[in-house]
Design a protein around this motif. Structure first.
Motif, mmCIF file in Angstrom:
data_model
loop_
_atom_site.group_PDB
_atom_site.id
_atom_site.type_symbol
_atom_site.label_atom_id
_atom_site.label_comp_id
_atom_site.label_asym_id
_atom_site.label_seq_id
_atom_site.Cartn_x
_atom_site.Cartn_y
_atom_site.Cartn_z
ATOM 1 N N ASP A 193 27.082 80.504 18.110
ATOM 2 C CA ASP A 193 26.461 81.695 17.923
ATOM 3 C C ASP A 193 24.827 81.620 17.540
ATOM 4 O O ASP A 193 24.241 82.458 18.073
ATOM 5 C CB ASP A 193 27.032 82.787 17.289
ATOM 6 N N ARG A 194 24.838 80.763 16.772
ATOM 7 C CA ARG A 194 23.371 80.690 16.151
ATOM 8 C C ARG A 194 22.140 79.986 17.032
ATOM 9 O O ARG A 194 21.140 80.452 17.067
ATOM 10 C CB ARG A 194 23.323 80.060 14.609
ATOM 11 N N ALA A 243 40.157 67.797 8.994
ATOM 12 C CA ALA A 243 38.623 68.067 9.193
ATOM 13 C C ALA A 243 38.212 68.849 10.301
ATOM 14 O O ALA A 243 37.274 69.708 10.311
ATOM 15 C CB ALA A 243 37.892 66.575 9.373
ATOM 16 N N TYR A 244 39.122 68.666 11.470
ATOM 17 C CA TYR A 244 38.752 69.606 12.690
ATOM 18 C C TYR A 244 39.038 70.964 12.414
ATOM 19 O O TYR A 244 38.102 71.743 12.758
ATOM 20 C CB TYR A 244 39.764 68.990 13.689
ATOM 21 N N ALA A 245 39.918 71.522 11.802
ATOM 22 C CA ALA A 245 40.131 72.815 11.341
ATOM 23 C C ALA A 245 39.075 73.178 10.631
ATOM 24 O O ALA A 245 38.701 74.557 10.618
ATOM 25 C CB ALA A 245 41.500 73.066 10.536
ATOM 26 N N LEU A 246 38.641 72.517 9.697
ATOM 27 C CA LEU A 246 37.425 73.068 8.600
ATOM 28 C C LEU A 246 36.198 73.269 9.268
ATOM 29 O O LEU A 246 35.315 74.311 8.774
ATOM 30 C CB LEU A 246 37.457 72.008 7.563
ATOM 31 N N PRO A 269 32.847 77.203 11.234
ATOM 32 C CA PRO A 269 31.343 76.969 11.134
ATOM 33 C C PRO A 269 30.681 76.450 12.716
ATOM 34 O O PRO A 269 29.583 76.899 13.012
ATOM 35 C CB PRO A 269 31.369 75.586 10.108
ATOM 36 N N GLY A 270 31.574 75.786 13.335
ATOM 37 C CA GLY A 270 31.277 75.294 14.574
ATOM 38 C C GLY A 270 30.812 76.790 15.624
ATOM 39 O O GLY A 270 29.974 76.694 16.244
ATOM 40 N N ARG A 298 28.535 87.088 22.736
ATOM 41 C CA ARG A 298 27.714 87.033 21.566
ATOM 42 C C ARG A 298 28.550 86.779 20.235
ATOM 43 O O ARG A 298 28.227 86.380 19.263
ATOM 44 C CB ARG A 298 26.672 88.279 21.190
ATOM 45 N N TRP A 299 29.746 87.363 20.327
ATOM 46 C CA TRP A 299 30.850 87.221 19.056
ATOM 47 C C TRP A 299 31.778 86.120 19.610
ATOM 48 O O TRP A 299 32.607 85.575 18.728
ATOM 49 C CB TRP A 299 31.718 88.522 19.066
ATOM 50 N N LEU A 300 31.911 85.503 20.740
ATOM 51 C CA LEU A 300 33.146 84.679 21.056
ATOM 52 C C LEU A 300 32.955 83.491 20.347
ATOM 53 O O LEU A 300 34.131 82.547 20.151
ATOM 54 C CB LEU A 300 33.018 84.422 22.677
ATOM 55 N N GLY A 301 31.845 82.945 19.795
ATOM 56 C CA GLY A 301 31.846 81.415 19.253
ATOM 57 C C GLY A 301 32.637 81.724 18.038
ATOM 58 O O GLY A 301 33.601 80.905 17.686
ATOM 59 N N LEU A 302 32.608 82.742 17.125
ATOM 60 C CA LEU A 302 33.102 83.053 15.890
ATOM 61 C C LEU A 302 34.615 83.172 16.068
ATOM 62 O O LEU A 302 35.292 82.883 15.433
ATOM 63 C CB LEU A 302 32.633 84.061 15.126
#
Length: 409
Positions: free
Chosen positions: A67-68, A54-57, A61-62, A330-334
């Motif tokens: 970022d959003r 679950a954590y990996a999935l 998205p997290g 701005r890209w570091l979340g993804l």
């Protein structure tokens, strides 16, 4: 470190310590949980691995949500939600119920890591980030200490159900501190550009980022296997009481905190260059891991384990040592979500695979299996870009490939 960085590091350190205490508590409680719910070793391992599924999935998205909607907002939400799930673990009445509560716990905690990396990066300069990240990651050692001390005190007194209820409020306290105490973000520093604005797909398909995720997988394959199963090994093979086994885990992990911090500082001093640290350190770790079950006494076992954790700590920040210096926040979340997916895949595989091998062979065979992790980490550290400019160049090549493919479509 400047005051803003110190305060950010302190609050992130506290949040990660609670995150990991809640997560690691099940490793110390496995012997009691197994006896209470009549689980074999493979089922116990699966109870740990389902969290990581679950954590990996939700890693990617997290990161996208951070970022959003903002890193801090996502971090606070995650802390409150996982605290509820920690409490729900205490009421699991069957194997299926245990799996369901640990899966929900994994989803809630999975929203935190990428957002936390983004929150840290927003409050530090690129040349400070690995040092700051090293201090934050040192929380893992103190979390294992905290989990061990809590388990040693609570498991004999109130059992595993009582322990999970008792620790469920820790995340609420830290979330409140975050809400009121986290410093504001710094202005975005000037960095070398990536050329045309990259798409998210360019990052997902980037060999440089896949390599960093693979490095994280190799490191964590060994780390999660050892951390999850050593307490059970000491209890079942060496006759150490459950509370004492949990307490014994504290010494090697606390000593390892110093090398985690040192590893972060080395990454900043070296400008990245993960192979300089990873190749020699993981070679030593691989040998020590094979020696663990051969130790003639519990004392010698703990000596080898302490050396293993101390050497392993040098590599903890390596998968992020170049991306943190190379990319705008701005890209570091993804990107953080993508890299951390490797560590969570290792968390899915290692606990269950180790338990399966123990059921069908022996603990010694289980430890031998984990030696694959250092090999993977060494190979990945050699192949990934070694500094910020090389990393950005690799991303630019991927952007160019994506644009060319679009124009030809």
């Amino acid at each position: 470190m400047p005051p803003t960085v110190r305060k950010t590091v302190f609050l992130l350190f506290a949040a990660y310590a609670v995150d990991l205490i809640d997560r690691l508590a099940i490793g110390n409680a496995l012997p009691q949980i197994g006896a209470d719910l009549h689980l074999d070793h493979a089922q116990r391992g699966l109870a740990v691995s389902v969290f990581f599924v679950a954590y990996a999935l939700v890693q990617i998205p997290g990161g996208l949500l951070a970022d959003r909607f903002g890193a801090v907002r996502m971090c606070v939400f995650a802390m409150l939600a996982w605290s509820v799930c920690t409490g729900l673990t205490a009421v699991a009445w069957s194997f299926a119920a245990l799996l369901a509560t640990r899966a929900a716990f994994g989803v809630m905690q999975g929203m935190f890591p990428a957002a936390s990396v983004k929150a840290l990066s927003e409050r530090t300069l690129p040349e400070q980030r690995n040092t700051a990240n090293g201090w934050v990651n040192a929380s893992s050692s103190f979390a294992i200490l905290g989990a061990g001390l809590l388990a040693a005190a609570m498991l004999p007194a109130i059992g595993w159900r009582g322990m999970f209820l008792a620790i469920s409020g820790l995340g609420v306290l830290v979330a409140r501190a975050w809400k009121w105490g986290l410093p504001p973000a710094l202005p975005e520093p000037e960095t070398a550009g990536l050329g045309p604005t990259p798409s998210r797909w360019a990052f997902v398909r980037s060999p440089a980022i896949i390599g960093c995720a693979t490095l994280s997988f190799g490191f964590n394959l060994l780390a999660w296997g050892v951390t999850t199963w050593v307490p059970s090994y000491l209890t079942e093979e060496r006759g150490v009481p459950v509370g004492t086994a949990a307490l014994l885990m504290t010494l090697p992990t606390v000593l390892g905190a110093g090398t985690i911090i040192l590893g972060g500082r080395l990454a900043d001093r070296l400008g990245g260059r993960p192979r300089v640290v990873v190749v020699p350190a993981m070679a030593v770790v691989g040998v020590l891991e094979l020696l663990l079950p051969m130790a003639g006494s519990v004392t010698w076992f703990m000596v080898v384990l302490t050396l293993l954790y101390s050497t392993l700590g040098l590599c903890l920040t390596s998968s992020f040592s170049v991306p943190l210096r190379a990319l705008p926040t701005r890209w570091l979340g993804l990107v953080a979500g993508l890299v951390m997916s490797g560590s969570q895949l290792a968390g899915m595989v290692a606990p269950y695979a180790f338990g399966f091998v123990v059921d069908h062979a022996s603990y010694r065979a289980g430890f031998a299996m984990l030696a694959v992790g250092p090999v993977i980490a060494i190979v990945a550290s050699i192949l990934v870009p070694q500094n910020a400019e090389a990393f950005r160049a690799a991303i630019r090549r991927r952007i160019g490939t994506t644009l060319t493919a679009r124009s030809g479509a």
